[in-house]
Design a protein around this motif. Sequence first.
Motif, mmCIF file in Angstrom:
data_model
loop_
_atom_site.group_PDB
_atom_site.id
_atom_site.type_symbol
_atom_site.label_atom_id
_atom_site.label_comp_id
_atom_site.label_asym_id
_atom_site.label_seq_id
_atom_site.Cartn_x
_atom_site.Cartn_y
_atom_site.Cartn_z
ATOM 1 N N UNK A 53 0.729 -1.306 0.089
ATOM 2 C CA UNK A 53 0.126 0.027 0.016
ATOM 3 C C UNK A 53 0.786 1.201 0.244
ATOM 4 N N UNK A 54 1.665 1.346 1.048
ATOM 5 C CA UNK A 54 2.479 2.594 0.901
ATOM 6 C C UNK A 54 3.580 2.512 -0.276
ATOM 7 N N UNK A 55 4.212 1.548 -0.645
ATOM 8 C CA UNK A 55 5.183 1.445 -1.722
ATOM 9 C C UNK A 55 4.521 1.960 -2.981
ATOM 10 N N UNK A 56 3.290 1.402 -3.278
ATOM 11 C CA UNK A 56 2.773 1.773 -4.390
ATOM 12 C C UNK A 56 2.352 3.177 -4.624
ATOM 13 N N UNK A 57 1.983 3.754 -3.421
ATOM 14 C CA UNK A 57 1.717 5.190 -3.252
ATOM 15 C C UNK A 57 2.995 5.949 -3.702
ATOM 16 N N UNK A 58 4.249 5.428 -3.658
ATOM 17 C CA UNK A 58 5.569 6.140 -4.033
ATOM 18 C C UNK A 58 5.691 5.788 -5.523
ATOM 19 N N UNK A 108 5.438 1.580 -15.850
ATOM 20 C CA UNK A 108 4.563 2.098 -14.868
ATOM 21 C C UNK A 108 4.012 1.189 -13.801
ATOM 22 N N UNK A 109 4.287 1.157 -12.445
ATOM 23 C CA UNK A 109 3.989 0.244 -11.429
ATOM 24 C C UNK A 109 2.712 0.812 -10.655
ATOM 25 N N UNK A 110 1.395 0.432 -11.130
ATOM 26 C CA UNK A 110 0.469 0.746 -10.501
ATOM 27 C C UNK A 110 -0.126 -0.198 -9.419
ATOM 28 N N UNK A 111 0.252 -1.522 -9.659
ATOM 29 C CA UNK A 111 -0.559 -2.487 -8.515
ATOM 30 C C UNK A 111 0.393 -3.667 -8.205
ATOM 31 N N UNK A 116 5.251 -7.455 -8.301
ATOM 32 C CA UNK A 116 5.760 -8.748 -8.139
ATOM 33 C C UNK A 116 6.370 -9.279 -9.359
ATOM 34 N N UNK A 117 5.663 -8.986 -10.603
ATOM 35 C CA UNK A 117 6.342 -9.328 -11.675
ATOM 36 C C UNK A 117 7.931 -8.756 -11.741
ATOM 37 N N UNK A 247 12.885 4.250 -4.182
ATOM 38 C CA UNK A 247 11.381 4.163 -3.581
ATOM 39 C C UNK A 247 11.338 4.218 -2.275
ATOM 40 N N UNK A 248 10.525 5.038 -1.566
ATOM 41 C CA UNK A 248 9.931 4.757 -0.176
ATOM 42 C C UNK A 248 9.568 3.266 -0.194
ATOM 43 N N UNK A 249 10.045 2.504 0.898
ATOM 44 C CA UNK A 249 9.850 1.145 1.335
ATOM 45 C C UNK A 249 10.647 0.258 0.370
ATOM 46 N N UNK A 250 11.552 0.626 -0.592
ATOM 47 C CA UNK A 250 12.279 -0.246 -1.181
ATOM 48 C C UNK A 250 13.348 -0.790 -0.724
#
Length: 356
Positions: A53-58, A108-111, A116-117, A247-250
Amino acid sequence: MPADALTLTAPGPDGEERAVRLSSPGKVVWPATEAGAAITKADLAAYLEAVSKPMLRALADRPVTLQRVRGGIEGEEFYSKNPPKGVPEWSRTTTCTYPSGRSHPQLVIDDLATLWWTAQMGTVTWHPWPVRSGDNDHPDELRIDLDPQPGRGFADVVEAARGLREVMTEAGLTPFVKTTGNRGVHVFAAIEPRLEFLEVRHAVIGLARELERRMPELLTTAWWKEERGERIFVDFNQATRDRTLAAAWSTRILPGAPVSVPLTWEQLGDVDPAGLTLHTVPDFLAEHGDAWAGLHREAGSVDGAYALWEADLERGLGELNFPPDHPKMPGEPPRVQPSKKVAEHWDADGNRVEGT
């Protein structure tokens, strides 16, 4: 005996189920250290789900450069700007223009399924651009990397970050801080996407020079390492086109799988960044939440920071060095180490005199 493959499923943005095949889930990505057990591809996938959730926000709605490895972090390391082969049909890309003038798509990583991929493709660190996919030329994030030189500890970085917070706040920005997953910190602010990369970079230089004036023994804007001494480098070039930060949480490509973690300003200095790893961060997130949840709640104006740049121009301070992969820019200093510079070989604009 580890399974040959796992199939992971997650809902897409429209709620439809998306499946990702994770081959060799038992493959070691980070070898064991004294601080923790070996980390496998399956462990990384589980971590990404826990912080999704937070990582995808970033990450979401931004072009992302993938830092990938073959054979784990001790194997070959490389960066993917073009999307890796075999991108799922449900993933999307956006076209970016680079300093050379070339353009090509970036993922672009939206989900979670796309995230995972990318892990299946060997990604260990995710580097989002400071722009949105609909406008890749006008940053909506101002980013500064405080990079400690040998001889400086994390307490020095904390002091520098607090000074930077003061300068940015005075300039009308709302700064947010995170660990880098290494020795420094990153300071971000949400900004209105009005200015192009070069103008945002100049605003960052304005902030960096003002900070250097206030803390000259601790900080420097010197591009050449031989001029920095033990001072912390305020890396203004992270605001340049095609330069990105983790990225944040990476996770990071370092032993023990350290993580770049958002902190509140109150937590900075109290939390040991060395303890923030793939093993510990899910519990940290569950306990403390995402300190960057409100990063883009309100965009600030770059005008105050840009005014610092303009004031320095009036003082006679001009352009600073660009990264070596960028074309030579007007007013840029010579691209040669000061210790190797022969004055008569360079004109007033920093260009080499022909025949020298």
